[in-house]
Design a protein around this motif. Sequence first.
Motif, PDB file in Angstrom:
ATOM      1  N   UNK A   1     110.716  25.087 -10.692  1.00 30.54           N
ATOM      2  CA  UNK A   1     109.444  24.957  -9.547  1.00 30.54           C
ATOM      3  C   UNK A   1     108.661  23.987 -10.659  1.00 30.54           C
ATOM      4  N   UNK A   2     107.947  23.416  -9.854  1.00 33.26           N
ATOM      5  CA  UNK A   2     107.105  22.151 -10.343  1.00 33.26           C
ATOM      6  C   UNK A   2     105.845  21.585  -9.181  1.00 33.26           C
ATOM      7  N   UNK A   3     104.819  21.366 -10.161  1.00 36.86           N
ATOM      8  CA  UNK A   3     103.767  21.431  -9.027  1.00 36.86           C
ATOM      9  C   UNK A   3     104.281  19.990  -7.631  1.00 36.86           C
TER      10      UNK A   3
ATOM     11  N   UNK B   1     103.498  16.401  -6.619  1.00 33.31           N
ATOM     12  CA  UNK B   1     102.191  15.725  -6.908  1.00 33.31           C
ATOM     13  C   UNK B   1     102.978  14.606  -7.128  1.00 33.31           C
TER      14      UNK B   1
ATOM     15  N   UNK C   1     108.590  22.335  -4.514  1.00 27.57           N
ATOM     16  CA  UNK C   1     107.454  21.462  -5.472  1.00 27.57           C
ATOM     17  C   UNK C   1     106.126  22.069  -5.209  1.00 27.57           C
TER      18      UNK C   1
END
Lengths: 67, 67, 67, 67, 67, 67
Positions: free
Chosen positions: E7-9, E11, E46
């Motif tokens: 899980x990443x933002x 961006x 994301x």
Amino acid sequence: MPYVNIKITREGASAEQKAELISGVTELLARVLDKNPQTTVVVIDEVETDNWGIGGETVTRRRAEGR
Amino acid sequence: MPYVNIKITREGASAEQKAELISGVTELLARVLDKNPQTTVVVIDEVETDNWGIGGETVTRRRAEGR
Amino acid sequence: MPYVNIKITREGASAEQKAELISGVTELLARVLDKNPQTTVVVIDEVETDNWGIGGETVTRRRAEGR
Amino acid sequence: MPYVNIKITREGASAEQKAELISGVTELLARVLDKNPQTTVVVIDEVETDNWGIGGETVTRRRAEGR
Amino acid sequence: MPYVNIKITREGASAEQKAELISGVTELLARVLDKNPQTTVVVIDEVETDNWGIGGETVTRRRAEGR
Amino acid sequence: MPYVNIKITREGASAEQKAELISGVTELLARVLDKNPQTTVVVIDEVETDNWGIGGETVTRRRAEGR
């Protein structure tokens, strides 16, 4: 700030191997996406082979058949 | 109807503390978003310190170093 | 260091309401378990009502029937 | 290639029952969406009743009250 | 057979960077635990910055303050 | 009270197919483990093919090669 969850069957991964997964995936996120290692969280779940299925059957059964 | 998953390291949270987390987060969702508490589900995962990484290292190691 | 995942249906939660959930659950973990707020991670997933089921049917259908 | 995670309270599900869940959900995905059973992964998590909340209270408490 | 969720933002990670995360974590599991790359599954989520919290506030707010 | 999360690639599953997954898995849990369908929650995540990896590569690439 990334969060990573790694799920594997519980089949004897050592503390050293788990530490290596944690450092490895943290470095990967820093290298590829410039993510800050200090806030990267990694959680490893080790799952009993009775509770993991693939191909419609449990890993317990696959292991019993030598697969 | 919300579903909440709380992951913490396994370091001695008591049954009372876990019940307090469950009631607290259920109330929060009712207050902020008017979610029905009767169908709010909360699952707490307690994770061994060998299996939790932050900053590229395990919590086990951090604890051993007094962090 | 806790990680919290909140799943709700996508039905118009505002940025302010989501910020309130994040601060609220972070404070709850600090108060009940003395967890460091600086490293508490909260991720909110908003799920389409077609993709959320309860009682064997989708929330879309329940909403259409006024439930 | 689907991934399915089933979370239930730890209240005595047998290995046979868990195998039946795994084969059943794998067949469901093949039938409804034509997903390849050979690469369908199913992971079952059994959660202590102290760690599962619904209606703002733990399942442990609900069971003690005969609910 | 491992399953990894990253899980990443949201961006601006490119398709190439995501492919690199997928190959990198698959290789890591093969190297450290001898896991079969052919059945290693990686899913990247994301997450909008409004929906990701750390330190009790959203990433949206942190970014607005130059953090 | 079970919670089920089904992750599939976003490749055109219809609302009807998703409703069929939800009813099917809810019935499965009722039949095999006598779980109450009224409180069984199912969440379906549809994941972009760029964000799903198997065999160390993205599904996007596999599809482009006719796999």
